[in-house]
Design a protein around this motif. Sequence first.
Motif, PDB file in Angstrom:
ATOM      1  N   CYS A  27      92.177 -33.050  68.373  1.00 51.50           N
ATOM      2  CA  CYS A  27      91.365 -33.651  69.376  1.00 51.50           C
ATOM      3  C   CYS A  27      90.138 -33.028  69.361  1.00 51.50           C
ATOM      4  CB  CYS A  27      92.195 -33.532  70.790  1.00 51.50           C
ATOM      5  SG  CYS A  27      93.908 -34.089  70.994  1.00 51.50           S
ATOM      6  N   HIS A  28      89.882 -31.707  69.182  1.00 49.43           N
ATOM      7  CA  HIS A  28      88.376 -31.517  68.888  1.00 49.43           C
ATOM      8  C   HIS A  28      87.791 -31.916  67.795  1.00 49.43           C
ATOM      9  CE1 HIS A  28      85.296 -28.485  68.560  1.00 49.43           C
ATOM     10  NE2 HIS A  28      85.633 -28.326  67.162  1.00 49.43           N
ATOM     11  N   ALA A  29      88.560 -32.240  66.732  1.00 45.29           N
ATOM     12  CA  ALA A  29      87.563 -32.483  65.470  1.00 45.29           C
ATOM     13  C   ALA A  29      87.602 -33.916  65.378  1.00 45.29           C
ATOM     14  CB  ALA A  29      88.566 -32.055  64.051  1.00 45.29           C
ATOM     15  N   ARG A  30      88.388 -34.786  65.955  1.00 50.58           N
ATOM     16  CA  ARG A  30      88.648 -36.247  65.931  1.00 50.58           C
ATOM     17  C   ARG A  30      88.832 -36.608  67.416  1.00 50.58           C
ATOM     18  NH1 ARG A  30      86.864 -34.661  61.688  1.00 50.58           N
ATOM     19  NH2 ARG A  30      87.696 -35.212  59.896  1.00 50.58           N
ATOM     20  N   ARG A  74      83.020 -27.142  53.736  1.00 56.39           N
ATOM     21  CA  ARG A  74      82.187 -26.672  54.647  1.00 56.39           C
ATOM     22  C   ARG A  74      82.197 -27.286  55.983  1.00 56.39           C
ATOM     23  NH1 ARG A  74      77.379 -23.432  54.123  1.00 56.39           N
ATOM     24  NH2 ARG A  74      76.765 -23.126  56.237  1.00 56.39           N
ATOM     25  N   ASP A  75      82.298 -28.493  56.091  1.00 55.97           N
ATOM     26  CA  ASP A  75      82.409 -29.118  57.440  1.00 55.97           C
ATOM     27  C   ASP A  75      83.862 -28.666  58.006  1.00 55.97           C
ATOM     28  OD1 ASP A  75      79.990 -30.432  56.953  1.00 55.97           O
ATOM     29  OD2 ASP A  75      80.873 -32.339  56.779  1.00 55.97           O
ATOM     30  N   TYR A  76      84.656 -28.536  57.292  1.00 54.22           N
ATOM     31  CA  TYR A  76      85.952 -28.142  57.712  1.00 54.22           C
ATOM     32  C   TYR A  76      86.132 -26.455  58.422  1.00 54.22           C
ATOM     33  CZ  TYR A  76      91.355 -28.049  58.348  1.00 54.22           C
ATOM     34  OH  TYR A  76      92.395 -28.169  58.806  1.00 54.22           O
ATOM     35  N   GLU A  77      85.519 -25.709  57.785  1.00 52.32           N
ATOM     36  CA  GLU A  77      85.305 -24.432  58.234  1.00 52.32           C
ATOM     37  C   GLU A  77      84.565 -24.391  59.382  1.00 52.32           C
ATOM     38  OE1 GLU A  77      86.381 -21.627  56.573  1.00 52.32           O
ATOM     39  OE2 GLU A  77      86.943 -22.114  54.872  1.00 52.32           O
ATOM     40  N   GLU A  78      83.261 -25.109  59.441  1.00 47.12           N
ATOM     41  CA  GLU A  78      82.505 -25.129  60.488  1.00 47.12           C
ATOM     42  C   GLU A  78      83.167 -25.696  61.899  1.00 47.12           C
ATOM     43  OE1 GLU A  78      78.925 -26.880  59.574  1.00 47.12           O
ATOM     44  OE2 GLU A  78      78.209 -25.455  58.385  1.00 47.12           O
ATOM     45  N   CYS A  79      84.114 -26.727  61.711  1.00 51.66           N
ATOM     46  CA  CYS A  79      84.853 -27.256  62.739  1.00 51.66           C
ATOM     47  C   CYS A  79      85.774 -26.234  63.399  1.00 51.66           C
ATOM     48  CB  CYS A  79      85.531 -28.493  62.168  1.00 51.66           C
ATOM     49  SG  CYS A  79      86.323 -29.576  63.446  1.00 51.66           S
ATOM     50  N   MET A  81      85.322 -22.773  63.332  1.00 52.05           N
ATOM     51  CA  MET A  81      84.709 -22.073  63.884  1.00 52.05           C
ATOM     52  C   MET A  81      84.347 -22.520  65.417  1.00 52.05           C
ATOM     53  SD  MET A  81      82.505 -19.944  61.235  1.00 52.05           S
ATOM     54  CE  MET A  81      81.948 -21.296  60.230  1.00 52.05           C
ATOM     55  N   ALA A  82      83.957 -23.612  65.342  1.00 56.86           N
ATOM     56  CA  ALA A  82      83.600 -24.313  66.868  1.00 56.86           C
ATOM     57  C   ALA A  82      84.625 -24.385  67.554  1.00 56.86           C
ATOM     58  CB  ALA A  82      82.936 -25.542  66.398  1.00 56.86           C
ATOM     59  N   PHE A  83      85.919 -24.853  67.277  1.00 61.01           N
ATOM     60  CA  PHE A  83      87.067 -24.857  68.002  1.00 61.01           C
ATOM     61  C   PHE A  83      87.393 -23.620  68.652  1.00 61.01           C
ATOM     62  CE2 PHE A  83      91.717 -24.317  67.915  1.00 61.01           C
ATOM     63  CZ  PHE A  83      91.943 -25.434  68.804  1.00 61.01           C
ATOM     64  N   ALA A  84      87.476 -22.315  67.680  1.00 60.49           N
ATOM     65  CA  ALA A  84      87.995 -21.116  68.422  1.00 60.49           C
ATOM     66  C   ALA A  84      86.774 -20.680  69.307  1.00 60.49           C
ATOM     67  CB  ALA A  84      87.564 -20.225  67.165  1.00 60.49           C
ATOM     68  N   ALA A  85      85.442 -21.096  69.078  1.00 59.29           N
ATOM     69  CA  ALA A  85      84.302 -20.629  69.942  1.00 59.29           C
ATOM     70  C   ALA A  85      84.711 -21.215  71.449  1.00 59.29           C
ATOM     71  CB  ALA A  85      83.219 -21.070  69.495  1.00 59.29           C
ATOM     72  N   ARG A  86      85.212 -22.651  71.502  1.00 62.68           N
ATOM     73  CA  ARG A  86      85.298 -23.469  72.761  1.00 62.68           C
ATOM     74  C   ARG A  86      86.397 -23.410  73.160  1.00 62.68           C
ATOM     75  NH1 ARG A  86      82.325 -28.679  70.008  1.00 62.68           N
ATOM     76  NH2 ARG A  86      80.163 -27.523  69.605  1.00 62.68           N
ATOM     77  N   PRO A 122      88.921 -17.715  62.951  1.00 61.67           N
ATOM     78  CA  PRO A 122      87.691 -17.562  63.759  1.00 61.67           C
ATOM     79  C   PRO A 122      88.062 -16.852  65.137  1.00 61.67           C
ATOM     80  CG  PRO A 122      87.457 -19.723  62.764  1.00 61.67           C
ATOM     81  CD  PRO A 122      88.995 -18.999  62.387  1.00 61.67           C
ATOM     82  N   PHE A 123      89.447 -16.992  65.625  1.00 60.35           N
ATOM     83  CA  PHE A 123      89.736 -16.480  66.704  1.00 60.35           C
ATOM     84  C   PHE A 123      89.712 -14.790  66.808  1.00 60.35           C
ATOM     85  CE2 PHE A 123      91.528 -20.487  67.837  1.00 60.35           C
ATOM     86  CZ  PHE A 123      91.224 -20.790  69.237  1.00 60.35           C
ATOM     87  N   PHE A 124      89.949 -14.126  65.580  1.00 58.80           N
ATOM     88  CA  PHE A 124      90.097 -12.926  65.336  1.00 58.80           C
ATOM     89  C   PHE A 124      88.607 -12.227  64.670  1.00 58.80           C
ATOM     90  CE2 PHE A 124      93.918 -15.074  65.862  1.00 58.80           C
ATOM     91  CZ  PHE A 124      94.480 -14.224  66.890  1.00 58.80           C
TER      92      PHE A 124
END
Length: 201
Positions: A27-30, A74-79, A81-86, A122-124
């Motif tokens: 749901c975050h990515a799409r 690269r886009d998947y990795e960044e997604c 990281m953004a998911f964990a941050a939010r 990214p959570f850790f």
Amino acid sequence: MEGKKEIYAFDFDGTLTRRDSFIAFLCHARQTRRVVAWLALHAPLLAAAKLGLYPAGKAKERVFAHFFAGTAERDYEECGMAFAARNRALLRPAGIRAVGKAVEDGATVLIVSASQRQWVAPFFAEYGSAVTVVATEPEIRNGRLTGRFATPNCKGAEKVRRILGLFPDRESYRLTAFGDSRGDREMLAMADEAHYKPFRK
């Protein structure tokens, strides 16, 4: 047990989190509406997987392929990281404190998850190399996700295989494991100390 290496193995979804992270990541990515519509359309397949009538790993791979096949690595990795941050609110505070305490005590800490490293690790990130994420890995070719998994779905007996792949000399360490579902049963059974559904109070 004196003198043995201490290894702590934590399941992620449901153990360290309040709910499953895969759907939350989708749901975050799409768009959430798009995810819900696709899952509703394929409800019979998902129900069969839940009942053990269809391989859960294959069902999960089909969902993954629909939403991510062709995505740039690269886009998947960044997604992720953004998911964990939010989504720090997904985490169970007591579970994260236990991870931190294990790191502080000098134990080898593993997060062993059927979810994927790209959004679990990214959570850790704050622990650096002190925490190793052992997870289901996506297949990547020419810098893009194929939609298939490069490893078996990391649940059940696969969790044991992955731990033993990293630490094959079982007599050389003491294993403490944390889990919350039948997908963790084998990992908990192999542990010297097992905790089922911890961190919920």
